[in-house]
Write a protein that holds these residues in place. Structure first.
Motif, PDB file in Angstrom:
ATOM      1  N   PRO A 248       0.807  -1.222   0.000  1.00  0.00           N
ATOM      2  CA  PRO A 248       0.000   0.000   0.000  1.00  0.00           C
ATOM      3  C   PRO A 248       0.842   1.275   0.000  1.00  0.00           C
ATOM      4  CG  PRO A 248       0.118  -0.869   2.217  1.00  0.00           C
ATOM      5  CD  PRO A 248       0.907  -1.824   1.348  1.00  0.00           C
ATOM      6  N   TYR A 249       2.162   1.127  -0.016  1.00  0.00           N
ATOM      7  CA  TYR A 249       3.051   2.287   0.005  1.00  0.00           C
ATOM      8  C   TYR A 249       3.721   2.452  -1.354  1.00  0.00           C
ATOM      9  CZ  TYR A 249       2.528   2.901   5.010  1.00  0.00           C
ATOM     10  OH  TYR A 249       2.002   3.146   6.249  1.00  0.00           O
ATOM     11  N   VAL A 250       3.810   3.701  -1.788  1.00  0.00           N
ATOM     12  CA  VAL A 250       4.395   4.054  -3.078  1.00  0.00           C
ATOM     13  C   VAL A 250       5.635   4.897  -2.807  1.00  0.00           C
ATOM     14  CG1 VAL A 250       4.015   5.387  -5.189  1.00  0.00           C
ATOM     15  CG2 VAL A 250       2.186   3.956  -4.270  1.00  0.00           C
ATOM     16  N   ILE A 251       6.697   4.679  -3.586  1.00  0.00           N
ATOM     17  CA  ILE A 251       7.906   5.468  -3.385  1.00  0.00           C
ATOM     18  C   ILE A 251       8.083   6.442  -4.546  1.00  0.00           C
ATOM     19  CG2 ILE A 251       9.050   3.715  -1.989  1.00  0.00           C
ATOM     20  CD1 ILE A 251      10.658   2.858  -4.360  1.00  0.00           C
ATOM     21  N   THR A 252       8.594   7.629  -4.218  1.00  0.00           N
ATOM     22  CA  THR A 252       8.817   8.674  -5.210  1.00  0.00           C
ATOM     23  C   THR A 252      10.265   9.137  -5.139  1.00  0.00           C
ATOM     24  OG1 THR A 252       8.232  10.511  -3.733  1.00  0.00           O
ATOM     25  CG2 THR A 252       6.431   9.444  -4.926  1.00  0.00           C
ATOM     26  N   GLY A 253      10.777   9.602  -6.247  1.00  0.00           N
ATOM     27  CA  GLY A 253      12.135  10.113  -6.302  1.00  0.00           C
ATOM     28  C   GLY A 253      12.370  10.818  -7.630  1.00  0.00           C
ATOM     29  N   PRO A 254      13.422  11.597  -7.754  1.00  0.00           N
ATOM     30  CA  PRO A 254      14.403  11.898  -6.702  1.00  0.00           C
ATOM     31  C   PRO A 254      13.823  12.849  -5.652  1.00  0.00           C
ATOM     32  CG  PRO A 254      14.896  13.150  -8.695  1.00  0.00           C
ATOM     33  CD  PRO A 254      13.757  12.242  -9.044  1.00  0.00           C
ATOM     34  N   THR A 255      14.371  12.764  -4.439  1.00  0.00           N
ATOM     35  CA  THR A 255      13.879  13.589  -3.345  1.00  0.00           C
ATOM     36  C   THR A 255      15.036  14.363  -2.720  1.00  0.00           C
ATOM     37  OG1 THR A 255      14.170  11.754  -1.786  1.00  0.00           O
ATOM     38  CG2 THR A 255      11.996  12.027  -2.773  1.00  0.00           C
ATOM     39  N   THR A 256      14.687  15.418  -2.015  1.00  0.00           N
ATOM     40  CA  THR A 256      15.654  16.153  -1.203  1.00  0.00           C
ATOM     41  C   THR A 256      15.213  16.053   0.254  1.00  0.00           C
ATOM     42  OG1 THR A 256      14.502  18.281  -1.299  1.00  0.00           O
ATOM     43  CG2 THR A 256      16.019  17.752  -3.117  1.00  0.00           C
ATOM     44  N   ILE A 257      16.064  16.466   1.157  1.00  0.00           N
ATOM     45  CA  ILE A 257      15.750  16.343   2.578  1.00  0.00           C
ATOM     46  C   ILE A 257      14.541  17.188   2.963  1.00  0.00           C
ATOM     47  CG2 ILE A 257      17.282  18.216   3.337  1.00  0.00           C
ATOM     48  CD1 ILE A 257      18.005  16.421   5.738  1.00  0.00           C
ATOM     49  N   PHE A 258      14.266  18.269   2.228  1.00  0.00           N
ATOM     50  CA  PHE A 258      13.131  19.131   2.564  1.00  0.00           C
ATOM     51  C   PHE A 258      11.802  18.480   2.221  1.00  0.00           C
ATOM     52  CE2 PHE A 258      16.694  22.080   1.960  1.00  0.00           C
ATOM     53  CZ  PHE A 258      16.641  22.758   3.163  1.00  0.00           C
ATOM     54  N   ASP A 259      11.797  17.523   1.273  1.00  0.00           N
ATOM     55  CA  ASP A 259      10.550  16.843   0.917  1.00  0.00           C
ATOM     56  C   ASP A 259       9.957  16.084   2.102  1.00  0.00           C
ATOM     57  OD1 ASP A 259      10.707  17.731  -1.689  1.00  0.00           O
ATOM     58  OD2 ASP A 259      11.825  15.982  -2.383  1.00  0.00           O
ATOM     59  N   PHE A 260      10.790  15.679   3.036  1.00  0.00           N
ATOM     60  CA  PHE A 260      10.316  14.880   4.165  1.00  0.00           C
ATOM     61  C   PHE A 260       9.674  15.733   5.254  1.00  0.00           C
ATOM     62  CE2 PHE A 260      13.580  12.440   2.042  1.00  0.00           C
ATOM     63  CZ  PHE A 260      13.024  11.176   1.990  1.00  0.00           C
ATOM     64  N   PHE A 261       9.725  17.050   5.110  1.00  0.00           N
ATOM     65  CA  PHE A 261       9.093  17.937   6.079  1.00  0.00           C
ATOM     66  C   PHE A 261       7.874  18.630   5.486  1.00  0.00           C
ATOM     67  CE2 PHE A 261      13.642  17.750   7.092  1.00  0.00           C
ATOM     68  CZ  PHE A 261      13.562  17.193   8.370  1.00  0.00           C
ATOM     69  N   ILE A 262       7.470  18.198   4.296  1.00  0.00           N
ATOM     70  CA  ILE A 262       6.305  18.765   3.626  1.00  0.00           C
ATOM     71  C   ILE A 262       5.104  17.865   3.888  1.00  0.00           C
ATOM     72  CG2 ILE A 262       5.273  19.328   1.404  1.00  0.00           C
ATOM     73  CD1 ILE A 262       8.052  20.019   0.383  1.00  0.00           C
ATOM     74  N   SER A 263       4.027  18.473   4.323  1.00  0.00           N
ATOM     75  CA  SER A 263       2.772  17.745   4.532  1.00  0.00           C
ATOM     76  C   SER A 263       1.779  18.153   3.448  1.00  0.00           C
ATOM     77  CB  SER A 263       2.206  18.065   5.911  1.00  0.00           C
ATOM     78  OG  SER A 263       0.897  17.547   6.042  1.00  0.00           O
ATOM     79  N   PRO A 264       0.963  17.220   2.945  1.00  0.00           N
ATOM     80  CA  PRO A 264      -0.054  17.612   1.960  1.00  0.00           C
ATOM     81  C   PRO A 264      -0.971  18.713   2.448  1.00  0.00           C
ATOM     82  CG  PRO A 264       0.143  15.228   2.061  1.00  0.00           C
ATOM     83  CD  PRO A 264       0.990  15.767   3.178  1.00  0.00           C
ATOM     84  N   GLU A 265      -1.153  18.811   3.761  1.00  0.00           N
ATOM     85  CA  GLU A 265      -1.986  19.877   4.321  1.00  0.00           C
ATOM     86  C   GLU A 265      -1.457  21.265   3.986  1.00  0.00           C
ATOM     87  OE1 GLU A 265      -2.354  19.103   8.493  1.00  0.00           O
ATOM     88  OE2 GLU A 265      -4.503  18.798   8.304  1.00  0.00           O
ATOM     89  N   ASP A 266      -0.149  21.362   3.726  1.00  0.00           N
ATOM     90  CA  ASP A 266       0.450  22.665   3.439  1.00  0.00           C
ATOM     91  C   ASP A 266      -0.188  23.342   2.238  1.00  0.00           C
ATOM     92  OD1 ASP A 266       2.120  22.114   5.513  1.00  0.00           O
ATOM     93  OD2 ASP A 266       3.881  21.656   4.297  1.00  0.00           O
ATOM     94  N   TYR A 267      -0.708  22.534   1.312  1.00  0.00           N
ATOM     95  CA  TYR A 267      -1.255  23.092   0.078  1.00  0.00           C
ATOM     96  C   TYR A 267      -2.763  23.296   0.162  1.00  0.00           C
ATOM     97  CZ  TYR A 267       3.339  21.652  -1.404  1.00  0.00           C
ATOM     98  OH  TYR A 267       4.709  21.482  -1.487  1.00  0.00           O
ATOM     99  N   TYR A 268      -3.364  22.935   1.303  1.00  0.00           N
ATOM    100  CA  TYR A 268      -4.797  23.143   1.487  1.00  0.00           C
ATOM    101  C   TYR A 268      -5.088  24.294   2.446  1.00  0.00           C
ATOM    102  CZ  TYR A 268      -4.676  18.411  -0.416  1.00  0.00           C
ATOM    103  OH  TYR A 268      -4.429  17.308  -1.213  1.00  0.00           O
ATOM    104  N   LEU A 269      -4.041  24.856   3.028  1.00  0.00           N
ATOM    105  CA  LEU A 269      -4.191  25.984   3.957  1.00  0.00           C
ATOM    106  C   LEU A 269      -3.567  27.235   3.343  1.00  0.00           C
ATOM    107  CD1 LEU A 269      -3.155  24.189   7.287  1.00  0.00           C
ATOM    108  CD2 LEU A 269      -5.473  24.727   6.534  1.00  0.00           C
ATOM    109  N   PRO A 270      -3.913  28.421   3.837  1.00  0.00           N
ATOM    110  CA  PRO A 270      -3.254  29.644   3.355  1.00  0.00           C
ATOM    111  C   PRO A 270      -1.745  29.537   3.517  1.00  0.00           C
ATOM    112  CG  PRO A 270      -5.170  30.192   4.682  1.00  0.00           C
ATOM    113  CD  PRO A 270      -4.992  28.714   4.801  1.00  0.00           C
ATOM    114  N   TRP A 271      -1.023  30.128   2.587  1.00  0.00           N
ATOM    115  CA  TRP A 271       0.420  29.914   2.540  1.00  0.00           C
ATOM    116  C   TRP A 271       1.136  30.446   3.791  1.00  0.00           C
ATOM    117  CZ3 TRP A 271       4.213  33.682   2.590  1.00  0.00           C
ATOM    118  CH2 TRP A 271       3.816  34.993   2.357  1.00  0.00           C
TER     119      TRP A 271
END
Length: 491
Positions: A248-271
């Motif tokens: 049930p888990y999907v992997i994405t790449g290439p990634t940077t260390i900042f990608d791991f601190f991004i939550s999908p909620e960030d794009y549903y709330l005011p910036w």
């Protein structure tokens, strides 16, 4: 018009889930085209192939597409010669049928299965969010591909399948957007997957470890997620998605260390709010890694750094503690890890109860038995709490690990030990790459424009350009001027 159709076929046929072949057999006067991940196979057999086979066995010739409505038990049949309509319908689960004598005319038959993959227990468990969609991936690769196709309705979405595992023969899908994703990244992923010689592939996390640029690092070099919206966003940025059957888990790449601190909620709330919460996560990680080593270093070597007003409380809290600060810290940290592991292995309700009750009882008993100070108990509890601010579980585990070498170094050399540990950590991070992309980008190498979605989440007018770190083919996601333009409608 034929040119437009051929252009569509040239793009779509790069994807393994697109089917284009003569109907029933090579001698058939008709050709069918559809996306396998968007239709229901049972409908294809029942509503199209079986009635055609019966007509052929009865020696009834069918030469005109318009005759299909006479014997097919399908209400939704569209006849058209508009290529845009054909492509649009194919991307929503229709099958397009052409006559070899007239390739400019199409019969579109609805074989879509819009409810496929929607079940009551496929909500995200480990990446919960208050705002935004809750649906996640499941253990069936066909359903997962169907869910992605439903969200990205374009022939540029390419799916390439291969089989790995000498015993398991596990289906693996590589998904990307043609015309956006860097071809070098695609070639690298496919090459690494094809060279894998493994007996059984249980989960996508195995591919994560095998494909990593550096297998001797505690840092995750691929992002593992169960959220569909996170995967869709990764594809639009030019990243590659790898899906494994039975996972049930999907992997994405290439990634940077900042990608791991991004939550999908960030794009549903005011910036502004999103940026604040993202900075809190980064601060929480730094607090979790450095607070207990700093406590150990100050109480062991740097007592002069303690403010005079805090000396009395600290002396009283450690008056009867027989251990040096480093052993005291290690004892509490290991206790927290024992509670975490025990809670994770027990049933959900029992694990939650154990974590709460066990933490209170053991913490209070440790202070009363003079095994640790109450001030350290608060610091360790806050450090453990701060480590949970990371949205990705694998990075949370890395943070848990990093505290221990820093605690030991601070107990040996104090602040110098922390500086040495951080220096080694930074040197290691500078050497890490994900599919050839520097792990610390956009800090190193420095890319000013990519900071719009790293430490903070800027407004949508500033995030229209894809990150230069990914070296994508198409730089722009959308027109920032049109996306933010305010239109007033005169009544």
């Amino acid at each position: 018009m034929i040119t437009e159709w051929n252009e569509f076929l040239s793009i779509a046929q790069d994807s393994n889930d697109f089917k284009h072949y003569p109907l029933l057999n090579e001698e058939s006067p008709f050709v069918i085209s559809y996306y396998q991940t968007l239709i229901k196979t049972e409908l294809l057999q029942k509503n199209l192939l079986r009635p055609l086979q019966e007509r052929m066995e009865a020696n009834e010739s069918i030469t005109d597409l318009r005759h299909f409505s006479r014997f097919l038990h399908v209400e939704d049949i569209i006849y058209t010669d508009d290529i845009q309509t054909v492509v649009s319908k194919i991307m929503t689960g229709y099958a397009a049928i052409q006559s070899k004598d007239n390739l400019q005319f199409f019969a579109l038959i609805n074989l879509a299965n819009p409810t496929e993959g929607l079940r009551t227990d496929n909500d995200t468990e480990n990446e919960f969010s208050v705002v935004g969609p809750k649906v996640g991936f499941v253990e069936n690769i066909d359903i997962n591909l169907h869910l992605i196709r439903q969200q990205i309705s374009t022939p540029k979405l390419i799916i390439r399948e291969l089989t790995l595992g000498t015993l398991s023969h596990t289906r693996i899908a590589v998904v990307y957007l043609s015309g956006i994703t860097n071809p070098q990244h695609i070639e690298t992923v496919e090459q690494r997957l094809q060279t894998i010689d493994f007996d059984i592939i249980f989960d996508s996390s195995q591919l994560d470890q095998i494909m990593s640029d550096n297998s001797n690092t505690p840092f995750p070099l691929f992002l593992s997620t169960e959220r569909i919206d996170r995967v869709i966003y990764a594809l639009t940025l030019g990243q590659i998605v790898i899906i494994s059957d039975a996972s049930p888990y999907v992997i994405t790449g290439p990634t940077t260390i900042f990608d791991f601190f991004i939550s999908p909620e960030d794009y549903y709330l005011p910036w502004i709010l999103s940026s604040l919460f993202r900075l809190i996560r980064i601060f929480g990680v730094l607090f979790s890694i450095l607070m207990t080593p700093a406590y150990t270093a100050v109480l062991t070597f740097h007592l002069e750094m303690i403010p005079q007003d805090m000396l009395a409380p600290i002396i009283l809290s450690r008056k009867y503690v027989p251990f040096p600060p480093v052993l005291e810290v290690l004892f509490l940290e290991l206790t927290i890890e024992f509670l975490r592991e025990a809670g994770a292995r027990l049933p959900t309700k029992v694990g939650q109860t154990l974590g709460i009750v066990g933490g209170i009882v053991i913490g209070q008993a440790s202070v009363e038995a003079a095994l640790t100070s109450n001030i350290l108990l608060i610091i360790v509890a806050l450090s453990a709490l701060a480590s949970f601010t990371t949205p990705i579980y694998k990075m949370s585990n890395t943070i848990r690990f990093l505290r221990f070498p820093l605690i030991i170094l601070s107990g040996i050399w104090g602040g110098l030990g922390i500086a040495i540990g951080l220096m080694f950590m930074l040197t290691h991070l500078l050497q890490l790459k994900s599919l050839g992309t520097p792990y610390l980008a956009p800090l190193y190498p420095f890319r000013r424009r990519s900071f719009a979605d790293s430490f903070i989440r800027s407004s949508y007018s500033r995030t229209a350009r894809r990150s230069a770190i990914m070296r994508v083919i198409s730089q722009w996601r959308y027109d920032p001027d049109k996306a933010t333009q305010k239109r007033d409608i005169d009544e």
